[in-house]
Write an enzyme that holds these catalytic residues in place. Structure first.
Site, PDB file in Angstrom:
ATOM      1  N   ILE A 131      -0.044  29.076  37.749  1.00 43.37           N
ATOM      2  CA  ILE A 131      -0.220  30.222  37.317  1.00 43.37           C
ATOM      3  C   ILE A 131      -0.221  31.404  38.071  1.00 43.37           C
ATOM      4  O   ILE A 131      -0.938  31.818  38.747  1.00 43.37           O
ATOM      5  CB  ILE A 131      -1.720  30.433  36.515  1.00 43.37           C
ATOM      6  CG1 ILE A 131      -1.906  29.305  35.594  1.00 43.37           C
ATOM      7  CG2 ILE A 131      -1.917  31.838  35.550  1.00 43.37           C
ATOM      8  CD1 ILE A 131      -0.935  28.928  34.403  1.00 43.37           C
ATOM      9  N   HIS A 132       1.224  31.851  38.467  1.00 44.92           N
ATOM     10  CA  HIS A 132       1.670  32.631  39.680  1.00 44.92           C
ATOM     11  C   HIS A 132       0.630  33.924  39.624  1.00 44.92           C
ATOM     12  O   HIS A 132       0.066  34.029  40.839  1.00 44.92           O
ATOM     13  CB  HIS A 132       2.878  33.125  39.584  1.00 44.92           C
ATOM     14  CG  HIS A 132       3.818  31.765  39.581  1.00 44.92           C
ATOM     15  ND1 HIS A 132       4.348  30.886  40.686  1.00 44.92           N
ATOM     16  CD2 HIS A 132       4.411  30.853  38.340  1.00 44.92           C
ATOM     17  CE1 HIS A 132       5.048  29.987  40.206  1.00 44.92           C
ATOM     18  NE2 HIS A 132       5.000  30.053  39.157  1.00 44.92           N
TER      19      HIS A 132
END
Length: 308
Positions: A234-235
């Protein structure tokens, strides 16, 4: 005391997780959102921003920003994020979008909150580039400017060299890196910003909001297969984790530029890792992440968002 943050974002599933995490965590005070095209069209990202707020029961001003890159053609990623850019059972929320452009909303917030404000730009960067052109003092007015984008010392995720947000609008990314002395949080660390499969499964088997969040967390169409880890990254959430606890990310100063030449490295970050030029460092680049602490913060924020 919570940290005042203005988010420039293109929701998108990972952006949705990031916003839910920030809204739910008492360490963040979300004072405003500007939307930008990227993961999907500007119409969809703006509607999705309102839906994320409505789903959690939050009231935050939303301003619509740029609907295309400064120079390049728009490319979107609905094949990853869903038909309208966001998976899950979300409200059909149009919301009350402010009558002010996203770039102007960034400048307005900087003048209103001054050095109490952090700007977090986690999508393509035309809104922030325009804001810097209109208010060159912006980096001096605010506490800090975080970006999620780029790949300084690793490979890209949409081309062999370029990360998605920077590749979407290299001209805007170039302008921002030249002018803003940012904290660039790129694939060097965000590829490791994963969520535990056990946490996803806990939410997947729950009713209501948690089930929708599980779809945001596990957003790739080839669910269960991840190119660089055993769980989805989940950048954007790595930025929020460091806003809450600045020990999550480790930064080093480098001179960095963005390739805007249109060739095979279009949108790639050029990082003078070894100091081979005479250029002074101009940005701070995230080079390491405390994954365990990141996961703790993410899970705390999402649990709180889901129970509002």
């Amino acid at each position: 005391m919570s940290r005042k943050v203005f988010f420039d974002t293109d929701p998108g599933c990972d952006d949705a997780v990031m916003l839910a995490m920030a809204l739910g965590h008492d360490g963040i005070d979300v004072v405003g959102l500007s939307t930008v095209c990227g993961n999907t069209t500007i119409e969809n990202t703006t509607r999705n921003a309102h839906a994320i707020l409505d789903l959690g029961g939050y009231d935050v001003p939303v301003s619509r920003g740029c609907g295309r890159p400064l120079v390049d053609d728009l490319t979107t990623a609905e094949w990853i994020h869903g038909e309208n850019g966001l998976h899950g059972d979300i409200p059909d929320a149009e919301g009350d979008t402010r009558d002010i452009h996203g770039a102007d909303a960034i400048v307005e917030a900087a003048h209103e909150y001054g050095d109490e404000l952090t700007i977090a730009a986690v999508g393509p960067l035309p809104n922030l580039a325009i804001a810097l052109a209109k208010e060159p003092r912006l980096p001096d007015l605010v506490e800090d400017i975080y970006l999620m984008g780029g790949a300084a010392m690793t490979t890209g995720n949409v081309t062999p060299m370029a990360e998605a947000n920077f590749h979407n609008d290299p001209a805007a990314a170039s302008r921002v890196l030249q002018d803003a002395n940012t904290r660039m949080v790129g694939l060097d660390v965000t590829n490791r910003a994963t969520v535990s499969p056990e946490f996803i499964e806990e939410f997947r088997t729950a009713d209501g909001v948690r089930g929708t969040i599980a779809e945001w967390l596990d957003y790739r169409p080839d669910s269960g297969t991840y190119p660089l880890a055993d769980a989805p990254a989940i950048h954007d959430a790595a930025v929020v984790a460091d806003l809450i606890d600045e020990s999550v990310l480790t930064f080093e100063e480098y001179h960095i530029e963005v390739d805007t030449t249109g060739g095979p490295c279009h949108g790639a970050v050029i990082c003078d890792e070894h100091g081979t030029t005479d250029n002074d460092p101009n940005n701070r680049v995230a080079v390491d992440i405390d994954v365990d602490r990141y996961r703790d913060i993410l899970e705390t924020g999402l649990q709180a968002y889901a129970t509002q």
